[in-house]
Scaffold this active site. Structure first.
Site, mmCIF file in Angstrom:
data_model
loop_
_atom_site.group_PDB
_atom_site.id
_atom_site.type_symbol
_atom_site.label_atom_id
_atom_site.label_comp_id
_atom_site.label_asym_id
_atom_site.label_seq_id
_atom_site.Cartn_x
_atom_site.Cartn_y
_atom_site.Cartn_z
ATOM 1 N N ILE A 33 0.840 -1.200 0.000
ATOM 2 C CA ILE A 33 0.000 0.000 0.000
ATOM 3 C C ILE A 33 0.877 1.253 0.000
ATOM 4 O O ILE A 33 1.667 1.474 0.922
ATOM 5 C CB ILE A 33 -0.958 0.023 1.214
ATOM 6 C CG1 ILE A 33 -1.818 -1.255 1.264
ATOM 7 C CG2 ILE A 33 -1.838 1.278 1.171
ATOM 8 C CD1 ILE A 33 -2.764 -1.443 0.091
ATOM 9 N N LYS A 34 0.692 2.058 -1.054
ATOM 10 C CA LYS A 34 1.492 3.283 -1.204
ATOM 11 C C LYS A 34 0.695 4.446 -0.630
ATOM 12 O O LYS A 34 -0.474 4.648 -0.971
ATOM 13 C CB LYS A 34 1.791 3.498 -2.687
ATOM 14 C CG LYS A 34 3.009 4.330 -2.978
ATOM 15 C CD LYS A 34 3.318 4.267 -4.480
ATOM 16 C CE LYS A 34 4.540 5.087 -4.835
ATOM 17 N NZ LYS A 34 4.738 5.149 -6.290
ATOM 18 N N LEU A 35 1.382 5.191 0.234
ATOM 19 C CA LEU A 35 0.723 6.277 0.967
ATOM 20 C C LEU A 35 1.524 7.556 0.842
ATOM 21 O O LEU A 35 2.759 7.508 0.872
ATOM 22 C CB LEU A 35 0.641 5.896 2.459
ATOM 23 C CG LEU A 35 -0.087 4.589 2.771
ATOM 24 C CD1 LEU A 35 0.398 4.014 4.092
ATOM 25 C CD2 LEU A 35 -1.588 4.828 2.810
#
Ligand code: G3P
Length: 217
Positions: free
Chosen positions: A82-84
């Site tokens: 998950i890229k945040l």
């Protein structure tokens, strides 16, 4: 050093994966827009091509909605990362997902202090953008060196994922510093193999081999 492809082009990813040299993929909303495909569909397809982590970015800006989007993305495949964004809400989401054992990539990092926060939030990867720093007259590699020093000082396990890589020169500099990963456009990965003397030498060997009139098979 791990090599990730920074693209949402499935054909290019499949091509690179076949070499056995590809360790993962990173995408972002701009790359998804460029692919012209459905986000969830293309990311799921990429996850089926590569064994390593595939970064898929949330687009919400608040923690609660980021968590909901992350749940949708996590359901796509086991190798989703998950890229945040590197914001307070992004870091809060990173901390929560890390506690659940989810891999995270904290992106849009432009300072060593931001990278320090990403490590404290337990990020699996932090993505400093070297090319975009160079674009505005800063030295992107100086940031990579600073992050390496800080992470080593405190034994942080967050991996430095050098992003916004524009040329093989960036890759070499990142490797010299000891960055963990470089994510690159496919053309840059392929360019790493090229050298004029390799081409010249191969042409000469093949010409001499032809003169022998022999064949191996
Ligand atoms: O994936 C993020 C990063 O690699 C983007 O690179 O070339 O758009 O600055 P660039």
């Amino acid at each position: 050093m791990k090599f990730f492809a920074d693209t949402a082009d499935v054909a290019e990813i499949a091509d690179l994966a076949a070499t056995g040299l590809l360790d993962g993929v990173t995408t972002n909303p701009s790359l998804i827009a460029k692919s012209g495909r459905s986000f969830l569909e293309v990311v799921k397809e990429i996850c089926g091509i590569v064994d390593g982590p595939v970064s898929a970015e949330v687009v919400a800006t608040d923690h609660a909605t980021m968590m909901k989007e992350a749940a949708v993305l996590r359901a796509l495949a086991p190798n989703i990362c998950i890229k945040l964004p590197l914001t307070i809400d992004g870091l809060k989401t990173c901390k929560a997902l890390t506690a659940e054992g989810v891999e995270t990539n904290v992106t849009l990092c432009f300072s060593a202090n931001q990278a320090l926060l990403a490590a404290k939030a337990g990020a699996t990867f932090v993505s400093p953008f070297v090319g975009r720093l160079d674009d505005i007259g800063h030295d992107g590699m100086e940031l990579i060196q600073d992050i390496r020093t800080i992470y080593d000082n405190y034994d942080f396990k967050t991996q430095i994922l050098v992003a916004s890589v524009r040329s093989p020169v960036h890759v070499l500099a990142a490797a010299r510093i000891g960055a963990d990963v470089a994510t690159m456009p496919p053309a840059v990965i392929k360019a790493l193999a090229g050298h004029a003397l390799t081409e010249k030498g191969l042409a000469a060997f093949l010409a001499d081999w032809a003169k022998t009139g022999q064949s191996i098979l």
